[in-house]
Design a protein around this motif. Structure first.
Motif, PDB file in Angstrom:
ATOM      1  N   LYS A 252       0.819  -1.226   0.000  1.00 52.99           N
ATOM      2  CA  LYS A 252       0.000   0.000   0.000  1.00 52.99           C
ATOM      3  C   LYS A 252       0.846   1.267   0.000  1.00 52.99           C
ATOM      4  CE  LYS A 252      -3.821  -2.205   2.262  1.00 52.99           C
ATOM      5  NZ  LYS A 252      -5.106  -2.075   2.857  1.00 52.99           N
ATOM      6  N   ASN A 275      -7.318   7.638   1.916  1.00 54.26           N
ATOM      7  CA  ASN A 275      -8.594   6.983   1.578  1.00 54.26           C
ATOM      8  C   ASN A 275      -8.375   5.868   0.573  1.00 54.26           C
ATOM      9  OD1 ASN A 275     -10.133   8.498   3.269  1.00 54.26           O
ATOM     10  ND2 ASN A 275     -10.587  10.079   1.747  1.00 54.26           N
ATOM     11  N   GLU A 276      -7.503   6.147  -0.403  1.00 50.80           N
ATOM     12  CA  GLU A 276      -7.211   5.131  -1.423  1.00 50.80           C
ATOM     13  C   GLU A 276      -6.516   3.927  -0.779  1.00 50.80           C
ATOM     14  OE1 GLU A 276      -5.147   5.049  -5.745  1.00 50.80           O
ATOM     15  OE2 GLU A 276      -5.686   7.045  -5.066  1.00 50.80           O
ATOM     16  N   GLN A 277      -5.641   4.198   0.178  1.00 48.61           N
ATOM     17  CA  GLN A 277      -4.929   3.104   0.859  1.00 48.61           C
ATOM     18  C   GLN A 277      -5.895   2.249   1.670  1.00 48.61           C
ATOM     19  OE1 GLN A 277      -1.819   5.471   2.774  1.00 48.61           O
ATOM     20  NE2 GLN A 277      -0.274   4.426   1.554  1.00 48.61           N
ATOM     21  N   LEU A 278      -6.865   2.922   2.316  1.00 45.10           N
ATOM     22  CA  LEU A 278      -7.818   2.202   3.166  1.00 45.10           C
ATOM     23  C   LEU A 278      -8.679   1.233   2.362  1.00 45.10           C
ATOM     24  CD1 LEU A 278      -8.934   5.016   5.645  1.00 45.10           C
ATOM     25  CD2 LEU A 278      -7.643   2.929   6.184  1.00 45.10           C
ATOM     26  N   SER A 279      -8.998   1.611   1.130  1.00 45.07           N
ATOM     27  CA  SER A 279      -9.868   0.736   0.330  1.00 45.07           C
ATOM     28  C   SER A 279      -9.076  -0.178  -0.609  1.00 45.07           C
ATOM     29  CB  SER A 279     -10.874   1.583  -0.457  1.00 45.07           C
ATOM     30  OG  SER A 279     -10.159   2.461  -1.275  1.00 45.07           O
ATOM     31  N   SER A 280      -7.756  -0.167  -0.482  1.00 42.40           N
ATOM     32  CA  SER A 280      -6.937  -0.958  -1.412  1.00 42.40           C
ATOM     33  C   SER A 280      -6.759  -2.403  -0.930  1.00 42.40           C
ATOM     34  CB  SER A 280      -5.569  -0.283  -1.534  1.00 42.40           C
ATOM     35  OG  SER A 280      -4.608  -1.200  -1.945  1.00 42.40           O
ATOM     36  N   ASN A 281      -6.616  -3.321  -1.907  1.00 42.06           N
ATOM     37  CA  ASN A 281      -6.360  -4.731  -1.570  1.00 42.06           C
ATOM     38  C   ASN A 281      -4.875  -5.064  -1.585  1.00 42.06           C
ATOM     39  OD1 ASN A 281      -9.080  -5.336  -1.427  1.00 42.06           O
ATOM     40  ND2 ASN A 281      -9.202  -5.598  -3.662  1.00 42.06           N
ATOM     41  N   SER A 284      -0.274  -5.171   3.025  1.00 45.45           N
ATOM     42  CA  SER A 284      -0.035  -4.106   4.013  1.00 45.45           C
ATOM     43  C   SER A 284       1.487  -3.856   4.122  1.00 45.45           C
ATOM     44  CB  SER A 284      -0.630  -4.481   5.366  1.00 45.45           C
ATOM     45  OG  SER A 284       0.347  -5.040   6.199  1.00 45.45           O
TER      46      SER A 284
END
Ligand SMILES: C[S@@+](CC[C@H](N)C(=O)[O-])C[C@H]1O[C@@H](n2cnc3c(N)ncnc32)[C@H](O)[C@@H]1O
Length: 301
Positions: A252, A275-281, A284
Motif C-alpha cells: 500500500k 482513503n485510497e490506501q484504506l480501500s486498497s487490496n 499491508s
C-alpha cells in the motif's frame, strides 16, 4: 527567515530546518556529504567532460546540489544550460551570507549565486543559468518545451511533508522534460514515487548506500528515460532494485500521490491517498516491514 532555523550538520557543513514543513533540508549526518553521495556521484559527470549538458534542479533550496555540480563542471570545462525551480528566496540569501558554505566551492559558484539572487540569471562562455521563483508545479511550464534535460535533481521535502512535488501529475511533467537516457535523481526511495516513475515508463535503480550504513537500505532513486541498456555506461553508484525493494512496490505504500489540477493543498493530497490506501487490496506495508525485519525508522518514505 522566521520559519527557517540554521542547522550545523555532523560533517561540518551548514543547513536549514523549515518550521513550516517541519523538516530539515538535509540529513543531520552532513549536508555536503548528502549532496555528494545522493546527487553528485550518481550524476556521473565525467560523461560530460569537455562537452555540454542540460540540468534542471527542482527545489534548489540552499543550492548544495547545484553548487557541487557547478564546481565539478568548472574543473572539467563542460558547457552547461541550467534551470532551477524554487519557491523561497530565503535559503539562497542565507548561503550568500554564509562564508563556510562559500568556502566549499570555487569562487565562480558564489559569482553565479549572486547573479541568480540579483537577476535570476547568469551567463558566460561556459554556463547559462536561470532560476524560476515560485511553485514548481506552475513554473515548470515556463521552461521551453524543446529544452530536454540530461540530469534532473528532485530534492523536495519528503512526500509526506511536501506531496505536491511527488504526485503522478507533477512527476509526469518532470519526466517529459528528460532527454533520451536522461537521469532523474532523487534521495527518495519512497515506494509511491518509485512506482509512479516506473508507471511513467522510466527504468528505476536504487542508489547504493555505503557498506557501513546500518540505518539505510537505499540512498535514493535514479530513474532513466527511454532506457537503452546498451547505451548505459556502468555506474558504481546505482543498481537494480533488490527483491525487498521490488516487494515494497507491491504494498500500500506504493499508492501514488495525486494532484489532478496541480493546485491541491498538502492536506488534500494526503487525505485522498489515505482513503485510497484504506480501500486498497494491496499488501499491508506493515507485513512487508515484518517480513524484511525492518523498523519504521529504517526507511524514509
Ligand atoms: C529539502 S529542501 C531542498 C534542499 C536543496 N536541494 C539544497 O541543496 O539545499 C526543499 C526545498 O523545496 C522548496 N519547495 C517546497 N515546496 C516547493 C514548491 N511547491 N515549489 C518549489 N519549491 C518548493 C523549499 O522552499 C525548500 O527550499
Amino acid at each position: 527567515m522566521s520559519e527557517l532555523i540554521e542547522v550545523f550538520t555532523k560533517d561540518g557543513s551548514y543547513s536549514l530546518r523549515s518550521t513550516l514543513f517541519q523538516e530539515n533540508f538535509h540529513s543531520l549526518l552532513g549536508a555536503l556529504e548528502e549532496t555528494k553521495i545522493k546527487f553528485t556521484a550518481p550524476s556521473d559527470l565525467q560523461r560530460f567532460k569537455g562537452k555540454s549538458l542540460n540540468v534542471l534542479d527542482i527545489c534548489f533550496g540552499l543550492g548544495y546540489n547545484s553548487a557541487s555540480l557547478l564546481n565539478e563542471l568548472i574543473k572539467q570545462k563542460s558547457h552547461l544550460n541550467w534551470y532551477a525551480l524554487e519557491i523561497d528566496k530565503k535559503p539562497l540569501e542565507y548561503v550568500l551570507k554564509n562564508k563556510s558554505f562559500q568556502n566549499l566551492w570555487s569562487p565562480k559558484v558564489k559569482k553565479i549565486f549572486l547573479s541568480l539572487n540579483q537577476n535570476d540569471y547568469f551567463e558566460d562562455e561556459f554556463f547559462k543559468c536561470r532560476i524560476l521563483w515560485g511553485d514548481a508545479r506552475e513554473k515548470i511550464n515556463i521552461i521551453p518545451a524543446d529544452n530536454k534535460f540530461d540530469i534532473i535533481y528532485l530534492d523536495g521535502f519528503s512526500p509526506q511533508k511536501c506531496p505536491q512535488v511527488w504526485t503522478i501529475e507533477f512527476l509526469s511533467k518532470v519526466t517529459q522534460k528528460l532527454n533520451h537516457q536522461g537521469y532523474l535523481i532523487t534521495y527518495s526511495s519512497s515506494a509511491a514515487v518509485r512506482k509512479t516513475l516506473r508507471n511513467l515508463g522510466l527504468e528505476i535503480f536504487t542508489i547504493k548506500p555505503s557498506l557501513d550504513s546500518k540505518t539505510s537500505w537505499s540512498w535514493g532513486t535514479v530513474a532513466i528515460a527511454k532506457f537503452d541498456k546498451n547505451k548505459l555506461k556502468p555506474n558504481l553508484n546505482f543498481k537494480n532494485l533488490s527483491l525487498m525493494e521490488e516487494e515494497h512496490l507491491l504494498t500500500k505504500a506504493s499508492i501514488p500521490y495525486r494532484d489532478k489540477d496541480l493546485n491541491s493543498s498538502t492536506e488534500d493530497i494526503i487525505k485522498k491517498r489515505l482513503n485510497e490506501q484504506l480501500s486498497s487490496n494491496l499488501l499491508s506495508t506493515k507485513k512487508w516491514r515484518e517480513k524484511w525485519g525492518m523498523t519504521k525508522s529504517a526507511f524514509k518514505s
